[in-house]
Design an enzyme around this catalytic site. Sequence first.
Site, PDB file in Angstrom:
ATOM      1  N   GLY A 128       1.012  -1.225   0.108  1.00 17.91           N
ATOM      2  CA  GLY A 128       0.195   0.078  -0.049  1.00 17.91           C
ATOM      3  C   GLY A 128       0.795   1.070  -0.034  1.00 17.91           C
TER       4      GLY A 128
ATOM      5  N   VAL B 238       6.145  -7.986  -0.548  1.00 19.49           N
ATOM      6  CA  VAL B 238       5.317  -9.137  -0.373  1.00 19.49           C
ATOM      7  C   VAL B 238       3.822  -8.450  -0.218  1.00 19.49           C
TER       8      VAL B 238
ATOM      9  N   SER C  41      -8.746   3.540  -1.852  1.00 14.79           N
ATOM     10  CA  SER C  41      -9.836   3.918  -1.579  1.00 14.79           C
ATOM     11  C   SER C  41     -10.230   5.268  -0.719  1.00 14.79           C
TER      12      SER C  41
ATOM     13  N   GLU D 143     -10.197   9.108  -0.029  1.00 13.75           N
ATOM     14  CA  GLU D 143     -10.596  10.123  -1.046  1.00 13.75           C
ATOM     15  C   GLU D 143     -10.199  11.483  -0.855  1.00 13.75           C
TER      16      GLU D 143
ATOM     17  N   PHE E  89     -10.303  20.552   5.975  1.00 11.23           N
ATOM     18  CA  PHE E  89     -10.648  19.380   6.541  1.00 11.23           C
ATOM     19  C   PHE E  89     -10.595  19.393   8.095  1.00 11.23           C
TER      20      PHE E  89
ATOM     21  N   GLN F 126     -11.304   4.739  15.298  1.00  8.06           N
ATOM     22  CA  GLN F 126     -12.090   6.000  14.657  1.00  8.06           C
ATOM     23  C   GLN F 126     -13.491   5.339  14.016  1.00  8.06           C
TER      24      GLN F 126
ATOM     25  N   HIS G 191     -15.922   7.150  11.261  1.00  6.88           N
ATOM     26  CA  HIS G 191     -16.096   8.233  10.473  1.00  6.88           C
ATOM     27  C   HIS G 191     -17.652   8.602  10.539  1.00  6.88           C
TER      28      HIS G 191
ATOM     29  N   LEU H 179     -17.919   4.990   2.121  1.00  5.10           N
ATOM     30  CA  LEU H 179     -17.414   5.962   2.726  1.00  5.10           C
ATOM     31  C   LEU H 179     -17.862   7.245   1.890  1.00  5.10           C
TER      32      LEU H 179
ATOM     33  N   GLU I 175     -14.966  13.320   4.069  1.00  2.00           N
ATOM     34  CA  GLU I 175     -15.079  14.346   4.764  1.00  2.00           C
ATOM     35  C   GLU I 175     -15.172  15.742   3.904  1.00  2.00           C
TER      36      GLU I 175
ATOM     37  N   ARG J  99     -13.595  13.952  13.993  1.00  2.51           N
ATOM     38  CA  ARG J  99     -14.351  12.829  13.635  1.00  2.51           C
ATOM     39  C   ARG J  99     -15.116  12.083  15.207  1.00  2.51           C
TER      40      ARG J  99
ATOM     41  N   HIS K   3     -13.514   3.206  10.819  1.00  3.07           N
ATOM     42  CA  HIS K   3     -12.908   3.653   9.558  1.00  3.07           C
ATOM     43  C   HIS K   3     -11.440   3.531   9.690  1.00  3.07           C
ATOM     44  N   TYR K   4     -10.947   3.686  10.982  1.00  3.29           N
ATOM     45  CA  TYR K   4      -9.286   3.632  11.075  1.00  3.29           C
ATOM     46  C   TYR K   4      -8.901   3.108  12.589  1.00  3.29           C
TER      47      TYR K   4
ATOM     48  N   GLU L 180      -0.724   2.380   8.424  1.00  2.31           N
ATOM     49  CA  GLU L 180      -1.798   2.189   9.563  1.00  2.31           C
ATOM     50  C   GLU L 180      -1.681   0.997  10.492  1.00  2.31           C
TER      51      GLU L 180
ATOM     52  N   ARG M 137      -7.557  10.324  15.322  1.00  6.30           N
ATOM     53  CA  ARG M 137      -6.661  10.890  14.030  1.00  6.30           C
ATOM     54  C   ARG M 137      -7.357  11.999  13.588  1.00  6.30           C
ATOM     55  N   LEU M 138      -6.740  12.979  13.046  1.00  7.13           N
ATOM     56  CA  LEU M 138      -7.593  14.118  11.953  1.00  7.13           C
ATOM     57  C   LEU M 138      -7.523  13.365  10.391  1.00  7.13           C
TER      58      LEU M 138
ATOM     59  N   SER N 220      -6.866  13.149   6.887  1.00  6.19           N
ATOM     60  CA  SER N 220      -6.080  13.649   5.940  1.00  6.19           C
ATOM     61  C   SER N 220      -4.474  13.524   6.710  1.00  6.19           C
TER      62      SER N 220
HETATM   63  C1  LIG Z   1     -12.565   4.862   2.548  1.00  3.08           C
HETATM   64  C2  LIG Z   1     -11.327   5.112   3.252  1.00  3.08           C
HETATM   65  C3  LIG Z   1     -11.040   6.667   2.854  1.00  3.08           C
HETATM   66  C4  LIG Z   1      -9.978   7.110   3.386  1.00  3.08           C
HETATM   67  N1  LIG Z   1      -9.739   8.285   3.282  1.00  3.08           N
HETATM   68  C5  LIG Z   1      -8.493   9.153   3.762  1.00  3.08           C
HETATM   69  C6  LIG Z   1      -7.985  10.350   3.463  1.00  3.08           C
HETATM   70  O1  LIG Z   1      -8.737  10.886   2.718  1.00  3.08           O
HETATM   71  N2  LIG Z   1      -6.998  10.703   3.796  1.00  3.08           N
HETATM   72  C7  LIG Z   1      -6.296  10.071   4.876  1.00  3.08           C
HETATM   73  O2  LIG Z   1      -5.177  10.622   5.142  1.00  3.08           O
HETATM   74  N3  LIG Z   1      -6.539   8.676   5.035  1.00  3.08           N
HETATM   75  C8  LIG Z   1      -7.714   8.382   4.516  1.00  3.08           C
HETATM   76  N4  LIG Z   1      -8.088   6.802   4.807  1.00  3.08           N
HETATM   77  C9  LIG Z   1      -7.055   6.375   5.746  1.00  3.08           C
HETATM   78  C10 LIG Z   1      -6.090   5.687   4.898  1.00  3.08           C
HETATM   79  O3  LIG Z   1      -6.350   5.431   3.466  1.00  3.08           O
HETATM   80  C11 LIG Z   1      -5.325   4.449   5.348  1.00  3.08           C
HETATM   81  O4  LIG Z   1      -4.870   4.637   6.699  1.00  3.08           O
HETATM   82  C12 LIG Z   1      -4.081   4.013   4.580  1.00  3.08           C
HETATM   83  O5  LIG Z   1      -4.292   4.150   3.297  1.00  3.08           O
HETATM   84  C13 LIG Z   1      -3.263   2.794   5.129  1.00  3.08           C
HETATM   85  O6  LIG Z   1      -2.084   2.531   4.150  1.00  3.08           O
HETATM   86  P1  LIG Z   1      -1.269   1.571   4.534  1.00  3.08           P
HETATM   87  O7  LIG Z   1      -0.169   1.691   3.344  1.00  3.08           O
HETATM   88  O8  LIG Z   1      -0.844   1.488   5.835  1.00  3.08           O
HETATM   89  O9  LIG Z   1      -1.984   0.096   3.990  1.00  3.08           O
HETATM   90  P2  LIG Z   1      -2.816  -0.330   2.982  1.00  3.08           P
HETATM   91  O10 LIG Z   1      -3.118   0.454   1.692  1.00  3.08           O
HETATM   92  O11 LIG Z   1      -4.190  -1.206   3.600  1.00  3.08           O
HETATM   93  O12 LIG Z   1      -1.980  -1.554   2.455  1.00  3.08           O
HETATM   94  C14 LIG Z   1      -1.938  -2.948   3.080  1.00  3.08           C
HETATM   95  C15 LIG Z   1      -0.933  -3.757   2.411  1.00  3.08           C
HETATM   96  O13 LIG Z   1      -0.533  -4.862   3.090  1.00  3.08           O
HETATM   97  C16 LIG Z   1      -0.837  -5.971   2.408  1.00  3.08           C
HETATM   98  N5  LIG Z   1      -0.972  -6.964   3.409  1.00  3.08           N
HETATM   99  C17 LIG Z   1      -1.863  -7.121   4.514  1.00  3.08           C
HETATM  100  N6  LIG Z   1      -1.851  -8.024   5.048  1.00  3.08           N
HETATM  101  C18 LIG Z   1      -0.734  -8.843   4.338  1.00  3.08           C
HETATM  102  C19 LIG Z   1      -0.501 -10.307   4.367  1.00  3.08           C
HETATM  103  N7  LIG Z   1      -0.772 -11.061   5.491  1.00  3.08           N
HETATM  104  N8  LIG Z   1       0.498 -10.875   3.681  1.00  3.08           N
HETATM  105  C20 LIG Z   1       0.979  -9.958   2.524  1.00  3.08           C
HETATM  106  N9  LIG Z   1       0.644  -8.659   2.569  1.00  3.08           N
HETATM  107  C21 LIG Z   1      -0.213  -8.335   3.267  1.00  3.08           C
HETATM  108  C22 LIG Z   1      -2.123  -5.813   1.425  1.00  3.08           C
HETATM  109  O14 LIG Z   1      -1.983  -6.494   0.309  1.00  3.08           O
HETATM  110  C23 LIG Z   1      -1.531  -4.407   1.012  1.00  3.08           C
HETATM  111  O15 LIG Z   1      -0.824  -4.150   0.046  1.00  3.08           O
HETATM  112  C24 LIG Z   1      -9.030   6.413   4.318  1.00  3.08           C
HETATM  113  C25 LIG Z   1      -9.550   5.234   4.556  1.00  3.08           C
HETATM  114  C26 LIG Z   1     -10.505   4.549   4.028  1.00  3.08           C
HETATM  115  C27 LIG Z   1     -10.969   3.277   4.675  1.00  3.08           C
END
Ligand SMILES: Cc1cc2nc3c(=O)[nH]c(=O)nc-3n(C[C@H](O)[C@H](O)[C@H](O)COP(=O)(O)OP(=O)(O)OC[C@H]3O[C@@H](n4cnc5c(N)ncnc54)[C@H](O)[C@@H]3O)c2cc1C
Lengths: 586, 126, 250
Positions: free
Chosen positions: A14, A36, A48, A50, A117, A231, A233, A243, A246, A291, A359-360, A383, A394-395, A397
Amino acid sequence: MGIPVHDVLIVGGGGAGLRAAIAIGEEFPDLSIGVVSKVYPMRSHTVSAEGGAAGVIKPNDSLDDHCYDTISGADWLADQDAVEAFVNEAPKELIQLEHWGCPWSREPDGSVAVRPFGGMKIRRTWFAADKTGFHMLHALFQTSLRYKPVVRYDEFFVTKLLVNDGRCQGVTAIEIRTGEVHAIGGKSVILCTGGAGRIFPFTTNAAIKNGDGMALAYRAGVPLKDMEFVQYHPTGLPGTGILITEAARGEGGVLLNKDGYRYLQDYELGEALPLDSPDHPRLRAMELGPRDRLSQAFVKEQERGRTIQGKYGDYVHLDLRHLGQKKIDKQIPFVRDTAKNYIGIDPVYEPIPVRPVVHYMMGGVDTDIDGATSLPGLFAAGECACVSINGANRLGSNSLTELLVFGRRAARVAAGFAIENPAVDEDAIRKQAAEEEERIRSCFLERTGGSETIADIRTDLNTTLDKGAGIYRNEGALKETCATVLELKKRFGEIQLTDRTRTFNTELQNALELEFMLDAGEALAFSAVARTESRGSHQRTDHPERNDEDFLKHSLAYRTDGEPRIDYKDVVITRWPPGERVYGKR
Amino acid sequence: MREGYRRPIPATWWLQKRSYSLFMLREFTSVFVGGYAFFLLVLVSRAQDPASFASFYEALMSPLSIVLHVLALAMVLYHTVTWLNLTPKVVIVWRGEQKLAPFVIAGAHYLLWLVTSGAVVWLVLS
Amino acid sequence: MASASAATQVLEVFRYSPEQDPEPHFQSYEVPFHDDWVVLDALNHIKDRMDWSLTHRWSCRMGVCGSCGMMVNGEAKLTCAAFLRDYYPKPIRVEPLTGFPVLRDLVINMDDFMEKLVQVKSWLIPKEPRELSQGEYRQSPAELARYKQFSMCINCMLCYAACPVYALHTDFIGPAAIALAQRYNLDSRDAGEQQRAEAIQADEGVWECTFVGECSKVCPKDVDPAGAIQQAKMAGAIDWYKALLPRGKG
Ligand SMILES: Cc1cc2nc3c(=O)[nH]c(=O)nc-3n(C[C@H](O)[C@H](O)[C@H](O)COP(=O)(O)OP(=O)(O)OC[C@H]3O[C@@H](n4cnc5c(N)ncnc54)[C@H](O)[C@@H]3O)c2cc1C
Ligand code: SF4
Ligand code: FES
């Protein structure tokens, strides 16, 4: 036969994982990097997001303001040294992403545009219309394709951390396509696996957010920090939990109860300015409050019987009509599309029904300011980690920016660790992986006579967390939830699968994910029952006040064979002594 | 070869969806476009020699030839219209943040087509 | 989620497990009908409550991750955006995306696309390097609008499934990869058009396209890959003519 070994092994593709991979590719071109991910990176949940990503860029803003908003938003549970590092590096990271092609929305003069925001005193949220996470993730993913040392393991599911000689040296992963179990070595390992929203029944989170990384670290003896802070939302679509960002309120949308009244003004969030006032929407007030407070106001409003009853529970209205079609189509087109497609409502003409939705996760793997955990060689970012900049709330964005800042920070320190430390012990980790394979075979693939199904246990876990660990909590309900989670873990031992094939066995994957969810749920429930105060998103009806004396501390949940052990560690305070959270004041 | 099961593609794949059939029809009309171009070449070469042109002209009056001409006209028209309708995909004209509307682009091409056809008719008749 | 009525709908699902089936077959499931359910909800219901072996990809359930593309009654669709009510009461036939090898049930092998993304160099190749301290590149809203549409691709592969050329010649770089190349070609910050031309102006590139136009029709994000391809052809043709002129660039 040799096993693949990388200098730095990143679990998760991610925002956090890819930022980390690119950081190493750029700054340490000689190191080999493994990424991986259980889904193709561009499917990760970051896609996702936004609304936007916060970072100080405009002349009317200041780093201190961003710090203060974040810390007060966190109800003073954030570590202030981490917040300062975060706020300092945020603008650079967002500019970096711009240099990699992210299509940020622009001002007429060609500079990046920012939007208001929730909980932020000044406009500082960068956005790419209302698909910010999507554009960020694709920009990161496509940029990562340039780096040859990045080896991807797409659709590999990590089941265990391999710890040898007191040091994390790799993971076992199931190659989903073939069902083969591999040992993949890493001189250092960074967890970037995202959140755990799926442990709740009603969530904005995608199917892949099961707390995997949290549970992996927890099982390896690393504590989970502040897991009780979840959190909600305030604006999810009833039924699906999809969702409504915001940003809809940032652009001027308002929340109405069943009488069409802007009920937030009754909950210490300031006065309701007329919609045509040039000062609407006011920052850090009303609809742009934090939130936790908005979701709590919903519950109070519901108790007063002023919400609207629907097929999928009570809801209120998010009214965007006064923004007009042009603004909606330009600034928040995805909101309109989503509402039209999924509930048949065009926000240009009708208000959107919304209710609070999980949400979070503010909590996660306990790390220091560089993403290092208590287990040498293991790092975490995004996350799944808790640094913590988000504290008790969390705030909006701040998370997308956090992925970048701490993805990179963790990468640099993990790279340094890999350079300084000896090679991984391939024999030892191969042996551990074989044991893990044996466990998967005997407990799942080849087991007979079990009586439990994944769906039943998952539903019961969802229900009990919803009941005990919702927006308002109390000791009785939480204790029941704790007991139920332990009971469910026992029942999980009786799980029976039906699919015995190896190719793309998603039933097996779902079972292992459920096992992760049970661990995350356990840490959450036990941390929540122990925190006998109300702070941010953790509201205890039996302890309604914040108690800095005893609880200006992070909770740490350690896994044991029985109930988790809960411990505490002090919050880092630098320049902002704990104060009252005030919203809505002029 | 990529791993996985490859489903066979039936030879009649283009009959399974209306849009595919229409596409094949559009491709098929090219035969007439090409054929008619060839015919025009023959026509021009025959026109050099009045004797052979007379017999050629005779043949052209046959019912078969007339049917073929009507058919060719229909096919070429279909070909032209389908292509002109696609022009907005190829030609993009920007006005600030807005694209010029597709119907304007297609309309301009239709206009151009009418003008050129008119010019040809005028050339031939005069 | 109990519904008041006991209405049901039949899903005919493509099944194939390489370890068990020499050939694919269809299996019918009768699922509860809800007018707010999408096909993906029905598949998840089958998986959770009727047949755990059913295999499909999904994640966001909101039309943005691009995982859940399948053929629904012969049309390439995101199953999280295809409502049961639009087919009710007729049965719905669910198959894996056409044109791709099937790994299992509804899961396709998309390695090919992942490699093509690299071939077309779908990343920014900057016109002039810039330090972080210099801040962002300036890009006006009008310049952003030039490429924005092509940047909306979620890599869902529906366009490939709708493309008969790709089904017959998998060497064809195909709609989404070309759209993404165009996305960068049209970005005011980018100068990589020549480098990308190697892949997209090759025989397997834009010139393989016979402009069926279906890719743009099925695209759930209005990316208009068919338009991208034709525009790339136009750009390629213009470059070719320019190269014929004595001074190269003319
Ligand atoms: C609908 C929605 C809207 C949002 N909007 C905002 C926003 O506008 N602004 C903001 O700041 N935040 C927002 N957030 C929060 C933010 O998007 C997330 O906190 C953030 O994207 C998480 O990113 P990440 O890289 O930590 O994990 P993720 O993007 O969730 O990626 C996790 C990765 O880990 C991998 N993984 C997980 N488990 C395993 C496993 N067992 N083996 C191998 N791989 C694994 C997955 O394949 C994936 O690639 C939003 C969240 C949601 C749900
Ligand atoms: S161009 Fe459209 S149909 Fe093709 S992959 Fe991208 S979003 Fe999907
Ligand atoms: S599940 Fe993500 S696009 Fe359908």
